[in-house]
Design a protein around this motif. Structure first.
Motif, mmCIF file in Angstrom:
data_model
loop_
_atom_site.group_PDB
_atom_site.id
_atom_site.type_symbol
_atom_site.label_atom_id
_atom_site.label_comp_id
_atom_site.label_asym_id
_atom_site.label_seq_id
_atom_site.Cartn_x
_atom_site.Cartn_y
_atom_site.Cartn_z
ATOM 1 N N UNK A 249 0.834 -1.208 0.000
ATOM 2 C CA UNK A 249 0.000 0.000 0.000
ATOM 3 C C UNK A 249 0.868 1.258 0.000
ATOM 4 N N UNK A 250 1.965 1.223 0.738
ATOM 5 C CA UNK A 250 2.882 2.365 0.776
ATOM 6 C C UNK A 250 3.425 2.669 -0.621
ATOM 7 N N UNK A 251 3.698 1.614 -1.386
ATOM 8 C CA UNK A 251 4.286 1.801 -2.722
ATOM 9 C C UNK A 251 3.237 2.125 -3.782
ATOM 10 N N UNK A 252 2.048 1.504 -3.690
ATOM 11 C CA UNK A 252 1.073 1.582 -4.778
ATOM 12 C C UNK A 252 -0.171 2.415 -4.460
ATOM 13 N N UNK A 253 -0.545 2.512 -3.194
ATOM 14 C CA UNK A 253 -1.749 3.258 -2.817
ATOM 15 C C UNK A 253 -1.409 4.203 -1.664
ATOM 16 N N UNK A 254 -0.660 5.248 -1.941
ATOM 17 C CA UNK A 254 -0.199 6.135 -0.857
ATOM 18 C C UNK A 254 -1.331 6.817 -0.101
ATOM 19 N N UNK A 255 -2.467 7.065 -0.769
ATOM 20 C CA UNK A 255 -3.583 7.689 -0.051
ATOM 21 C C UNK A 255 -4.145 6.736 1.000
ATOM 22 N N UNK A 256 -4.177 5.447 0.682
ATOM 23 C CA UNK A 256 -4.688 4.479 1.650
ATOM 24 C C UNK A 256 -3.777 4.385 2.872
ATOM 25 N N UNK A 257 -2.467 4.290 2.651
ATOM 26 C CA UNK A 257 -1.560 4.137 3.791
ATOM 27 C C UNK A 257 -1.531 5.412 4.624
ATOM 28 N N UNK A 258 -1.652 6.574 3.984
ATOM 29 C CA UNK A 258 -1.689 7.834 4.743
ATOM 30 C C UNK A 258 -2.951 7.907 5.597
ATOM 31 N N UNK A 259 -4.085 7.432 5.053
ATOM 32 C CA UNK A 259 -5.331 7.424 5.822
ATOM 33 C C UNK A 259 -5.260 6.416 6.966
ATOM 34 N N UNK A 260 -4.686 5.250 6.694
ATOM 35 C CA UNK A 260 -4.538 4.232 7.744
ATOM 36 C C UNK A 260 -3.747 4.793 8.915
ATOM 37 N N UNK A 261 -2.712 5.551 8.621
ATOM 38 C CA UNK A 261 -1.840 6.081 9.678
ATOM 39 C C UNK A 261 -2.276 7.462 10.172
ATOM 40 N N UNK A 262 -3.363 8.002 9.618
ATOM 41 C CA UNK A 262 -3.821 9.321 10.043
ATOM 42 C C UNK A 262 -2.764 10.391 9.825
ATOM 43 N N UNK A 263 -2.054 10.284 8.688
ATOM 44 C CA UNK A 263 -0.901 11.147 8.426
ATOM 45 C C UNK A 263 -1.317 12.267 7.478
ATOM 46 N N UNK A 264 -1.611 13.439 8.026
ATOM 47 C CA UNK A 264 -2.055 14.554 7.192
ATOM 48 C C UNK A 264 -0.874 15.265 6.535
ATOM 49 N N UNK A 265 0.293 15.258 7.165
ATOM 50 C CA UNK A 265 1.480 15.886 6.605
ATOM 51 C C UNK A 265 2.587 14.841 6.467
ATOM 52 N N UNK A 266 3.476 15.055 5.508
ATOM 53 C CA UNK A 266 4.573 14.112 5.267
ATOM 54 C C UNK A 266 5.378 13.897 6.548
ATOM 55 N N UNK A 267 5.720 12.630 6.797
ATOM 56 C CA UNK A 267 6.371 12.260 8.054
ATOM 57 C C UNK A 267 7.780 12.826 8.144
ATOM 58 N N UNK A 268 8.264 12.884 9.369
ATOM 59 C CA UNK A 268 9.610 13.368 9.655
ATOM 60 C C UNK A 268 10.448 12.209 10.184
ATOM 61 N N UNK A 269 11.063 11.422 9.275
ATOM 62 C CA UNK A 269 11.807 10.242 9.743
ATOM 63 C C UNK A 269 13.077 10.650 10.474
ATOM 64 N N UNK A 270 13.511 9.864 11.463
ATOM 65 C CA UNK A 270 12.850 8.654 11.961
ATOM 66 C C UNK A 270 11.972 8.922 13.168
ATOM 67 N N UNK A 271 11.659 10.206 13.464
ATOM 68 C CA UNK A 271 11.037 10.554 14.738
ATOM 69 C C UNK A 271 9.509 10.498 14.704
ATOM 70 N N UNK A 272 8.919 10.365 13.515
ATOM 71 C CA UNK A 272 7.460 10.381 13.409
ATOM 72 C C UNK A 272 6.855 9.261 14.253
ATOM 73 N N UNK A 273 5.900 9.579 15.135
ATOM 74 C CA UNK A 273 5.305 8.522 15.972
ATOM 75 C C UNK A 273 4.264 7.718 15.201
ATOM 76 N N UNK A 274 4.093 6.469 15.615
ATOM 77 C CA UNK A 274 2.958 5.691 15.137
ATOM 78 C C UNK A 274 1.774 6.049 16.019
#
Length: 536
Positions: A249-274
């Motif tokens: 899903x991360x590779x092919x359906x980015x909208x789905x994985x962003x919704x699953x993780x409730x990620x409205x803004x691009x993550x800040x690796x490696x500190x982004x919390x789950x």
């Protein structure tokens, strides 16, 4: 494409969701019980111990109830694609119909033929022949799931097809690409193993009921141990394979994985919390009351420590140029349908990969016609369409978490149950036995939440990136949809009531032999499966 009444689309979606969720109450138990029956019968054939034959026959009886009603609920779903989703069937019928036809002709007929031999062949076939029949039933039920999930995978990751502007539909191109779609392979194993978890909890819970009542103690103790060991292996597998699906899903359906993780803004690796829990607000595009675990999200999703996960705001921004390009594609396609000009075809081909985004914009165009958008209003239409690329974040976010939380509960319950069973301390652990009994329906709920995650997360598409859901339904009237919806709910509720009545009745009656003392084996031999004595 014809613009469908939004109320009809919503009713069609609701009806299909209900029929699919009703049907999927039966599927996991069928997938898992067949292999558990095969395992029990294998021990009987290897050891010659009658009690394992009794186990296979009793759990097989409950499997038969579930199988019969499950088939009745599943047949109508295939007709529903033609009656309620005719535009989808026209657009994607070649890719979707092929695996469904193979499922019916190969897997379903195989499963249905051998299931009769499995039930009525105990006294007519040799042990080895009957065991082979049981394995063929298990193989058939799981092959059936494979072909259905191959069909579903095409909706999520269209492979092996190309769009034909002459016929206005996706044309079948490669059977190999269709079958070996990565989404199909990962989803098949994940879904099948989830069925094994459901079956293990079913057997373990009913066995716990017998142990609590002091009935059929040796039968129940052996069934409980086998189910607990089967369940812990299956739970580990389902969690591991879920990670594979998440990576896809991360590779092919980015909208789905962003919704699953409730990620409205691009993550800040490696500190982004789950985010363990939150209240996603789709209207304001933000989360409320977040509870997160730092340093977990990036390695969990990307399997790295430095790769970002694109957020939904950024995905909306990225969709803008594709929507504009898609509008050009749809406009060129409409002109080509009239003129058959090579110039229009060339223009369409240049923007073909974005056609779905142009179709998505039709709901914001004057008269749902993108060719009618004035040049000075294209930016407004693009901006209005951008939020439409996102699924319902609240539903996707929480259905995923409920599935995950339940899976962790299953792992803990199976692990503790297996340990106490091996230590022969089950009957002293009455609280555990009650928890096992009360947990019988939870794996079914977990699989339902998993399907909600997969299907709600794919929105707004029926075929991801190509065909929007609001253009996929049939042009029925609202009254027709309400009538058929009520009819299906009533019919399927009767099926559920019949299933529960029969399951409760035969589970309470218990095995055919009231006294389940060990029987003398017909051909005694030593075996690793010999569990005497089992009663605490």
């Amino acid at each position: 494409m014809e613009f469908i009444n939004p109320d009809v689309v919503d009713l069609s979606r609701f009806q299909f969701a209900l029929t699919a969720l009703y049907h999927f109450m039966f599927v996991p138990l069928t997938l898992g019980l067949t292999f558990m029956l095969a395992a029990m019968e294998t021990v009987y054939v290897v050891t010659g111990r009658q009690i394992y034959k009794d186990m296979a026959q009793f759990w097989g009886k409950l499997f038969g109830i579930n199988f019969a009603i499950g088939v009745a609920t599943g047949i109508t779903m295939e007709f529903e694609f033609g009656t309620n989703w005719s535009m989808y069937s026209h657009f994607f019928g070649d890719m979707f119909g092929t695996p469904l036809a193979i499922e019916g002709l190969m897997a379903f007929f195989m499963e249905s033929t051998f299931v009769g031999l499995m039930f009525f062949g105990w006294d007519r076939l040799s042990r080895q022949a009957h065991l082979a029949i049981t394995y063929l039933v298990a193989l058939g039920s799981n092959l059936s799931a494979l072909w259905i999930l191959i069909a579903n995978a095409g909706m999520n990751m269209p492979e092996g097809a190309h769009f034909d502007p002459e016929t206005m539909r996706m044309q079948f191109e490669s059977f190999v690409d269709l079958v070996f779609n990565p989404d199909a392979q990962a989803k098949f194993v994940h879904t099948s193993v989830a069925g094994y978890v459901s079956a293990a909890m079913f057997v373990m819970g009913i066995s716990a009921f017998y142990l609590l009542r002091g009935q059929h103690r040796q039968f129940a103790a052996r069934s409980f141990r086998m189910a607990a060991l089967f369940g812990i292996i299956s739970t580990v597998a389902v969690i591991t394979l879920g990670d594979v699906l998440g990576r896809l899903d991360y590779e092919k359906q980015p909208t789905k994985i962003a919704a699953i993780e409730g990620l409205w803004h691009t993550s800040n690796p490696p500190f982004e919390p789950w985010i363990v829990a939150a209240l996603p607000d789709d209207a304001r595009q933000e989360n409320h009351y977040e509870i997160g675990v730092p340093l977990v999200l990036t390695p969990l999703i990307t399997h790295t420590f430095d790769q970002p996960i694109t957020g939904m705001h950024e995905l909306e921004d990225e969709a803008g140029p594709r929507i504009r390009s898609g509008i050009d594609a749809v406009a060129a396609l409409r002109r080509y349908g009239v003129t058959h000009s090579s110039t229009d075809l060339a223009q369409f081909t240049a923007h073909e990969q974005d056609m779905g985004y142009g179709l998505l914009a039709t709901r914001h165009a004057p008269g749902q016609d993108v060719t009618a958008i004035p040049a000075d209003r294209i930016d407004d239409v693009v901006k209005a369409t951008q939020p439409d690329i996102l699924p319902n974040v609240f539903v996707t976010f929480w259905s995923f978490r409920l599935m995950v939380f339940l899976s962790l509960w299953f792992f803990a319950l199976f692990a503790i149950s297996a340990y106490l069973s091996l230590k022969r301390r089950l009957e002293r652990s009455r609280l555990l036995l009650k928890l096992c009994m009360w947990s019988i329906p939870l794996p079914i709920l977990a699989t339902e939440f998993g399907w909600i995650t997969a299907e709600a997360g794919r929105q707004p598409w029926t075929v991801f990136g190509w065909l929007p859901t609001f253009l996929s339904a049939s042009s029925h009237g609202v009254s027709y949809m309400v009538f058929s919806l009520v009819g299906f709910v009533l019919l399927y509720s009767v099926f559920i009531a019949a299933e529960l009545y029969l399951m409760f009745k035969f589970a309470r009656l218990g095995p055919d032999h009231d006294s389940m003392e060990p029987h003398a084996p017909a051909t005694p031999r030593a075996s690793a499966f010999d569990m005497r004595p089992m009663a605490s």
